[in-house]
Design a protein around this motif. Structure first.
Motif, PDB file in Angstrom:
ATOM      1  N   TYR B 104       0.838  -1.209   0.000  1.00 25.02           N
ATOM      2  CA  TYR B 104       0.000   0.000   0.000  1.00 25.02           C
ATOM      3  C   TYR B 104       0.867   1.251   0.000  1.00 25.02           C
ATOM      4  CZ  TYR B 104      -3.674  -3.275   1.270  1.00 25.02           C
ATOM      5  OH  TYR B 104      -4.530  -4.325   1.282  1.00 25.02           O
ATOM      6  N   ALA B 105       2.069   1.123   0.564  1.00 27.35           N
ATOM      7  CA  ALA B 105       2.982   2.265   0.544  1.00 27.35           C
ATOM      8  C   ALA B 105       3.692   2.382  -0.802  1.00 27.35           C
ATOM      9  CB  ALA B 105       4.000   2.133   1.671  1.00 27.35           C
ATOM     10  N   GLY B 106       3.587   1.318  -1.598  1.00 28.73           N
ATOM     11  CA  GLY B 106       4.171   1.384  -2.935  1.00 28.73           C
ATOM     12  C   GLY B 106       5.443   0.576  -3.150  1.00 28.73           C
ATOM     13  N   TYR B 107       5.722  -0.374  -2.250  1.00 33.95           N
ATOM     14  CA  TYR B 107       6.992  -1.100  -2.368  1.00 33.95           C
ATOM     15  C   TYR B 107       6.798  -2.621  -2.350  1.00 33.95           C
ATOM     16  CZ  TYR B 107       8.192   3.578  -1.035  1.00 33.95           C
ATOM     17  OH  TYR B 107       8.248   4.940  -0.999  1.00 33.95           O
ATOM     18  N   ASP B 108       7.507  -3.285  -3.251  1.00 32.74           N
ATOM     19  CA  ASP B 108       7.466  -4.738  -3.284  1.00 32.74           C
ATOM     20  C   ASP B 108       8.520  -5.343  -2.363  1.00 32.74           C
ATOM     21  OD1 ASP B 108       5.465  -5.208  -5.416  1.00 32.74           O
ATOM     22  OD2 ASP B 108       6.896  -4.058  -6.603  1.00 32.74           O
ATOM     23  N   ALA B 109       9.615  -4.636  -2.179  1.00 28.87           N
ATOM     24  CA  ALA B 109      10.683  -5.194  -1.349  1.00 28.87           C
ATOM     25  C   ALA B 109      11.584  -4.091  -0.822  1.00 28.87           C
ATOM     26  CB  ALA B 109      11.514  -6.193  -2.171  1.00 28.87           C
ATOM     27  N   PHE B 110      12.237  -4.391   0.285  1.00 25.88           N
ATOM     28  CA  PHE B 110      13.307  -3.552   0.824  1.00 25.88           C
ATOM     29  C   PHE B 110      14.595  -4.370   0.761  1.00 25.88           C
ATOM     30  CE2 PHE B 110       9.984  -1.903   4.131  1.00 25.88           C
ATOM     31  CZ  PHE B 110       9.405  -1.078   3.177  1.00 25.88           C
ATOM     32  N   ILE B 111      15.660  -3.717   0.356  1.00 23.52           N
ATOM     33  CA  ILE B 111      16.966  -4.384   0.393  1.00 23.52           C
ATOM     34  C   ILE B 111      17.876  -3.546   1.297  1.00 23.52           C
ATOM     35  CG2 ILE B 111      18.958  -5.172  -0.955  1.00 23.52           C
ATOM     36  CD1 ILE B 111      17.107  -5.234  -3.424  1.00 23.52           C
ATOM     37  N   PHE B 112      18.304  -4.132   2.390  1.00 22.50           N
ATOM     38  CA  PHE B 112      19.183  -3.417   3.315  1.00 22.50           C
ATOM     39  C   PHE B 112      20.623  -3.847   3.097  1.00 22.50           C
ATOM     40  CE2 PHE B 112      15.049  -3.438   5.414  1.00 22.50           C
ATOM     41  CZ  PHE B 112      14.920  -2.101   5.772  1.00 22.50           C
ATOM     42  N   GLU B 113      21.502  -2.855   2.916  1.00 22.10           N
ATOM     43  CA  GLU B 113      22.910  -3.134   2.664  1.00 22.10           C
ATOM     44  C   GLU B 113      23.773  -2.414   3.691  1.00 22.10           C
ATOM     45  OE1 GLU B 113      22.392  -3.157  -2.180  1.00 22.10           O
ATOM     46  OE2 GLU B 113      23.363  -1.430  -1.256  1.00 22.10           O
ATOM     47  N   GLY B 114      24.973  -2.959   3.912  1.00 20.45           N
ATOM     48  CA  GLY B 114      25.936  -2.282   4.777  1.00 20.45           C
ATOM     49  C   GLY B 114      25.551  -2.316   6.241  1.00 20.45           C
ATOM     50  N   ILE B 115      26.299  -1.561   7.018  1.00 19.97           N
ATOM     51  CA  ILE B 115      26.063  -1.492   8.457  1.00 19.97           C
ATOM     52  C   ILE B 115      25.938  -0.029   8.852  1.00 19.97           C
ATOM     53  CG2 ILE B 115      27.144  -1.845  10.730  1.00 19.97           C
ATOM     54  CD1 ILE B 115      28.312  -4.438   9.676  1.00 19.97           C
ATOM     55  N   SER B 116      24.915   0.280   9.588  1.00 21.57           N
ATOM     56  CA  SER B 116      24.712   1.663  10.006  1.00 21.57           C
ATOM     57  C   SER B 116      25.695   2.015  11.127  1.00 21.57           C
ATOM     58  CB  SER B 116      23.282   1.841  10.502  1.00 21.57           C
ATOM     59  OG  SER B 116      23.139   3.094  11.123  1.00 21.57           O
ATOM     60  N   PRO B 117      26.235   3.241  11.109  1.00 20.68           N
ATOM     61  CA  PRO B 117      27.163   3.629  12.187  1.00 20.68           C
ATOM     62  C   PRO B 117      26.463   3.676  13.542  1.00 20.68           C
ATOM     63  CG  PRO B 117      26.833   5.448  10.621  1.00 20.68           C
ATOM     64  CD  PRO B 117      26.106   4.261  10.070  1.00 20.68           C
ATOM     65  N   GLN B 118      25.161   4.004  13.566  1.00 19.84           N
ATOM     66  CA  GLN B 118      24.456   3.989  14.853  1.00 19.84           C
ATOM     67  C   GLN B 118      23.089   3.338  14.653  1.00 19.84           C
ATOM     68  OE1 GLN B 118      24.896   7.179  13.313  1.00 19.84           O
ATOM     69  NE2 GLN B 118      22.794   7.086  12.556  1.00 19.84           N
ATOM     70  N   PRO B 119      22.453   2.942  15.758  1.00 14.74           N
ATOM     71  CA  PRO B 119      21.148   2.300  15.618  1.00 14.74           C
ATOM     72  C   PRO B 119      20.156   3.208  14.892  1.00 14.74           C
ATOM     73  CG  PRO B 119      21.968   2.032  17.855  1.00 14.74           C
ATOM     74  CD  PRO B 119      22.891   2.994  17.176  1.00 14.74           C
ATOM     75  N   VAL B 120      19.445   2.611  13.922  1.00 18.71           N
ATOM     76  CA  VAL B 120      18.455   3.373  13.165  1.00 18.71           C
ATOM     77  C   VAL B 120      17.207   2.518  12.973  1.00 18.71           C
ATOM     78  CG1 VAL B 120      20.023   4.840  11.839  1.00 18.71           C
ATOM     79  CG2 VAL B 120      19.483   2.535  11.002  1.00 18.71           C
ATOM     80  N   TYR B 121      16.133   3.193  12.572  1.00 19.68           N
ATOM     81  CA  TYR B 121      15.019   2.425  12.032  1.00 19.68           C
ATOM     82  C   TYR B 121      14.575   3.036  10.725  1.00 19.68           C
ATOM     83  CZ  TYR B 121      11.199   5.606  13.691  1.00 19.68           C
ATOM     84  OH  TYR B 121      10.337   6.651  13.909  1.00 19.68           O
ATOM     85  N   LEU B 122      13.981   2.206   9.876  1.00 17.45           N
ATOM     86  CA  LEU B 122      13.502   2.694   8.590  1.00 17.45           C
ATOM     87  C   LEU B 122      12.066   3.161   8.758  1.00 17.45           C
ATOM     88  CD1 LEU B 122      13.883   3.063   5.477  1.00 17.45           C
ATOM     89  CD2 LEU B 122      12.810   0.812   5.233  1.00 17.45           C
ATOM     90  N   PHE B 123      11.827   4.414   8.382  1.00 20.48           N
ATOM     91  CA  PHE B 123      10.490   4.985   8.435  1.00 20.48           C
ATOM     92  C   PHE B 123       9.969   5.115   7.016  1.00 20.48           C
ATOM     93  CE2 PHE B 123       7.817   8.745   7.982  1.00 20.48           C
ATOM     94  CZ  PHE B 123       6.870   8.558   8.978  1.00 20.48           C
ATOM     95  N   VAL B 124       8.807   4.552   6.762  1.00 16.70           N
ATOM     96  CA  VAL B 124       8.209   4.638   5.427  1.00 16.70           C
ATOM     97  C   VAL B 124       6.755   5.054   5.569  1.00 16.70           C
ATOM     98  CG1 VAL B 124       7.552   3.352   3.353  1.00 16.70           C
ATOM     99  CG2 VAL B 124       9.700   2.797   4.517  1.00 16.70           C
ATOM    100  N   ASP B 125       6.421   6.209   4.992  1.00 15.52           N
ATOM    101  CA  ASP B 125       5.032   6.655   4.971  1.00 15.52           C
ATOM    102  C   ASP B 125       4.752   7.070   3.536  1.00 15.52           C
ATOM    103  OD1 ASP B 125       2.520   7.421   5.631  1.00 15.52           O
ATOM    104  OD2 ASP B 125       3.093   9.162   6.845  1.00 15.52           O
ATOM    105  N   ASP B 126       4.203   6.136   2.768  1.00 14.64           N
ATOM    106  CA  ASP B 126       4.061   6.322   1.322  1.00 14.64           C
ATOM    107  C   ASP B 126       5.406   6.741   0.703  1.00 14.64           C
ATOM    108  OD1 ASP B 126       1.409   5.502   1.081  1.00 14.64           O
ATOM    109  OD2 ASP B 126       0.611   7.493   1.416  1.00 14.64           O
TER     110      ASP B 126
END
Ligand code: SF4
Ligand code: SF4
Ligand code: SF4
Lengths: 127, 608, 83
Positions: B104-126
């Protein structure tokens, strides 16, 4: 005629929302549904179903009087006349008059019964 | 593109960069979605020898063409990566509402690569997508964080989280969603933790396009009617998977005391009906499911609310560690959910330690003073905490039973119940050769969801080691994972008997592409061979030996219960593999042949 | 004496083609033996809407539903269904 809900039977599947949007808008989009499912987790761990009770508060507050009742007894917003002031949305005690960015006018349940037939556990029924 | 959202989000965690890519048409045609997308992307994009916990690994979150549509159970999301538990291919499916919301937000898949320097979360709103700081959630439990994020962002957001176990690198950490659904197996949560990705939050307001709206709605209607009319609907929704707890015990497949037996003398304490009456408060469904198997429970004894325990948890954290009070199992389940541990592997790890203790292979010296006796709820709870925190003995168990057996030695590897490094799920199989073969050959390690063939063993004769059993395993390994490509639940077919023909028909209606059921099975076979090729490429010396079950299978008969005295001989293990490889078109070492790869259109991609 | 109603589900119809009446005062196990249904293939026994163990002693007027292992055993792959 009323659309009623027994929240204790709801399992939160949202099939009703999707069925509603498909029926009215011919779209797969639960955000365009005319009833509401609200989960309350983890505590107490229940689903709350809210449907239009046809109480008529919306019609009362509408400044342009564009919320008449149809032959089933359902209040409906005449989108042609609606000035999108959102007074009805705010007034609805159940929070079941909905808006979506795709449309100017809000929309509400018209007692089509579509959702009822998709609800496996029988949480929705017509009275 | 009909039935797809059309866009893939690529998230470079190291640079904090998010790119929107169009969904590759070839990928959709050749692999459908979900697990198929994941297998293809991992095979093509991962460099050979990638460290599962390093920056080179990728975490794939994928929906399927049926996800989010009005189809019973259209809420299955695939999480996939190179597994830190096995070093091979891993995907794990989670029910709930995440994949629907992604589309519904418009995405078939997420691909996460690499390592984040600090803790994060992915926010998706459309259209709005960003990585947000998540340090304040780091260290918190999976369920707690989901609750906080919903409060902050809004109830409509669908959330996936990891717990402290994943942050600390416990190899069987899971991804949690919807307060009690998990992508549990093979450490997909561990990979998310290594990337310092604490959560994913998604909300969408768009519509999913379909090719033939009328035909789709017509078949959808029939599918819902058929599910509701199924004579099995009543028992399935009343009990969920816990309905088979007692049956599994009766037929001697209920893993007991680290799989020493298949029958538990106190199994009645774990009976589905007892659980229903004592602790279940709400039936809980995945997106679009009219036969909710999720059971939301409240244990007054321990003062916790938890989803489950479902069958696997009752088996592994119940009988397998000899706990017989469903409320104790519910509490162990709660601890696993909050820490973010896979209940199957965790139950195995604890049971393995208990058997080692029972046999004197380890003593209180290795156990930080704990008496690791079977049946002690307090010990189970304590060990779960130690594992999640990687304290003392917990640090060894946090790396799986294969590793623990290496550390403790003294023949303990014979009863480290795993295949390919993944702990076995809940079916004792020494008198069920088809089920055993399912475990041996499952492409993530010893997991039942690719082929649940024990029913076939029971139907045609449990002692038989015959060609048809290998054929059945292969058939199931193509049908069942296909649902993970489609992005919907298989249980309507498995449990309610929903006709498979509906799926091909509805897929055609929504995508506009005409594929027969056989075409779909071919795609599933392609995915199966590709995941096998992934193992061959990633694991030095991979082959037949990796398909062996624990040596207990042939060295030790079942000690009690209806299958007492039964075992599968070494010769029969070899025979099962010979039959299986030959029918699959693989060589004697279990490697796909050139001809097979060519037949499946994989010969350009796969060089082995 | 009110008899027991026994309803077979799914593949158990291979053993018991239709709903039958049986005597109470026997266990579900005995009932299955008498009907020639292999107990191992019965995953769930529902009596009056509740799950009961196979050791359950049938009472007058009970409604018994025998639910099989559908579990992936049935692979109904036939072209006709695609039509
Ligand atoms: S009765 Fe019709 S309009 Fe009302 S909520 Fe149900 S589907 Fe929507
Ligand atoms: S269809 Fe029924 S069970 Fe599902 S969310 Fe709606 S009211 Fe609840
Ligand atoms: S059967 Fe269970 S797992 Fe499958 S969709 Fe329904 S609730 Fe989810």
């Amino acid at each position: 005629m009323y659309l009623r809900a027994d929240s204790s039977k709801c399992s939160g599947c949202r099939a009703c929302l999707l069925a509603c949007s498909l029926y009215h808008f011919a779209e797969n989009n639960p955000k365009k549904a005319r009833l509401a499912i609200t989960p309350h987790f983890p505590n107490p761990g229940t689903y709350e179903v809210r449907t239009c009770t046809q109480c008529g508060e919306c019609a009362e507050v509408c400044p342009v009087d564009c919320i008449p009742r149809d032959e089933k007894g359902a209040y409906y917003i005449d989108a042609e006349e609606c000035i999108a002031c959102m007074a009805c949305v705010d007034a609805c005690p159940e929070g079941v008059i909905f808006v979506h960015p795709d449309y100017e006018a809000p929309f509400q349940c018209d007692l089509c019964e579509e959702c009822v037939s998709y609800c496996g556990p029988g949480a929705l029924y017509i009275e | 593109m009909n039935a797809y959202a059309g866009t893939v989000l690529r998230v470079d965690l190291a640079r904090g960069k998010i790119t929107k890519e169009s969904l590759n048409l070839e990928l959709a045609r050749g692999y459908l979605g979900g697990r198929g997308f994941a297998a293809s992307i991992l095979y093509q994009e991962l460099e050979k020898g990638t460290d599962p916990l390093g920056p080179g690994n990728k975490l794939i979150v994928a929906t399927g063409p049926l996800s989010g549509l009005l189809i019973p159970g259209a809420g299955k999301t695939t999480f996939a990566a190179k597994s830190p538990a096995t070093g091979g291919y891993a995907d794990s499916s989670v029910g709930g509402h995440l994949c629907a919301e992604m589309k519904y937000a418009g995405y078939d898949a997420f691909i996460f690569e690499g390592i984040s320097p600090q803790p994060v979360y992915l926010f998706v709103d459309d259209e709005e997508v960003e990585l947000r700081e998540a340090s304040r959630y780091w260290g918190q439990g999976s369920i707690s964080v989901e609750k906080v994020l919903k409060e902050e962002l809004g109830e409509e957001f669908q959330i996936a989280t990891i717990g402290p176990a994943a942050e600390r690198g416990v190899v069987y950490s899971c991804v949690s969603h919807d307060f009690g659904r998990q992508a549990g197996r093979a450490g997909v949560g561990t990979v998310m933790g290594a990337k310092r990705l604490k959560a994913i939050a998604v909300r969408g307001t768009k519509s999913i396009p379909v090719a033939d709206l009328d035909e789709y709605r017509r078949i959808s209607r029939q599918m819902y009617d058929a599910c509701r009319a199924s004579e099995a609907w009543e028992s399935w929704t009343r009990l969920g998977t816990s309905g088979v707890n007692m049956w599994s015990d009766e037929v001697g497949s209920f893993p007991t005391r680290n799989f020493q037996s298949g029958a538990f003398e106190k199994a009645e304490g774990l009976a589905g009906e007892l659980m229903r009456e004592r602790i279940v408060v709400t039936d809980k469904a995945c997106f679009g499911c009219s036969s909710p198997c999720g059971k939301w429970s409240h244990s007054k004894k321990h003062g916790v609310r938890v989803e489950g325990p479902e069958y696997e948890t009752a088996a592994l954290l119940g009988a397998n560690v000899a706990l017989s009070d469903i409320e104790d199992v519910a509490y162990a389940n709660y601890l696993c959910d909050e820490y973010g541990l896979d209940t199957i592997s965790a139950g195995n790890a604890i049971a393995f330690a208990m058997e080692c203790f029972e046999k004197g292979i380890i003593t209180t010296e290795e156990t930080d003073g704990l008496e690791l006796n079977f049946g002690q709820a307090k010990v189970v709870f304590a060990l779960l905490e130690k594992i999640a925190k990687r304290e003392g003995i917990g640090d060894i168990l946090a790396q799986g039973v294969k590793h623990a057996a290496r550390v403790w030695g003294k023949g303990s590897s014979d009863f480290a119940v795993q295949v390919k490094g993944l702990e076995m799920s809940g079916y004792e199989s020494r008198n069920a050769p088809a089920m055993l073969l399912s475990y041996m050959t499952a492409d993530v390690g010893a997991h039942h969801n690719r082929s649940w063939a024990i029913t076939y063993d029971l139907e045609v004769g449990r002692d038989k080691v015959t060609e048809d059993k290998a054929a059945k395993v292969i058939e199931l390994q193509h049908i069942r994972p296909l649902f993970d490509c489609l992005g919907c639940c298989r249980l309507q077919w498995v449990e309610l008997g929903l006709d498979l023909g509906y799926y091909a028909a509805v897929l055609k209606a929504v995508t506009g592409v005409d594929r027969s059921w056989d075409d779909l099975l071919k795609i599933s076979e392609r995915v199966w061979n590709l995941t096998r090729a992934f193992w061959v490429r990633e694991v030095e010396g991979f082959g037949r030996e990796w398909d062996y079950p624990p040596a207990r299978t042939w060295k030790e008969p079942v000690i009690s219960g209806p299958t007492k005295g039964k075992f599968v001989s070494r010769e029969d293990v070899e025979k099962l593999l010979d039959m299986y490889y030959a029918q699959r078109g693989w060589d004697k070492n279990g490697i796909p042949t050139r001809e097979k790869l060519e037949e499946l259109g994989l010969s350009d991609l796969v060089k082995i | 004496m009110k008899r027991v109603k026994v309803v077979p589900v799914g593949m158990l119809k291979n053993y018991l083609s239709e709903t039958v009446r049986a005597n109470p005062a026997q266990t579900v196990h005995q009932l299955l033996d008498g009907l020639g249904i292999p107990a191992d293939l019965v995953a769930v026994v529902m009596v009056n809407g509740r799950q009961e163990p196979k050791s359950y002693l049938l009472q007058e007027g009970d409604q018994v539903k025998l639910v099989p292992l559908v579990g992936g055993g049935q692979t109904l792959v036939e072209e006709r269904m695609l039509k």
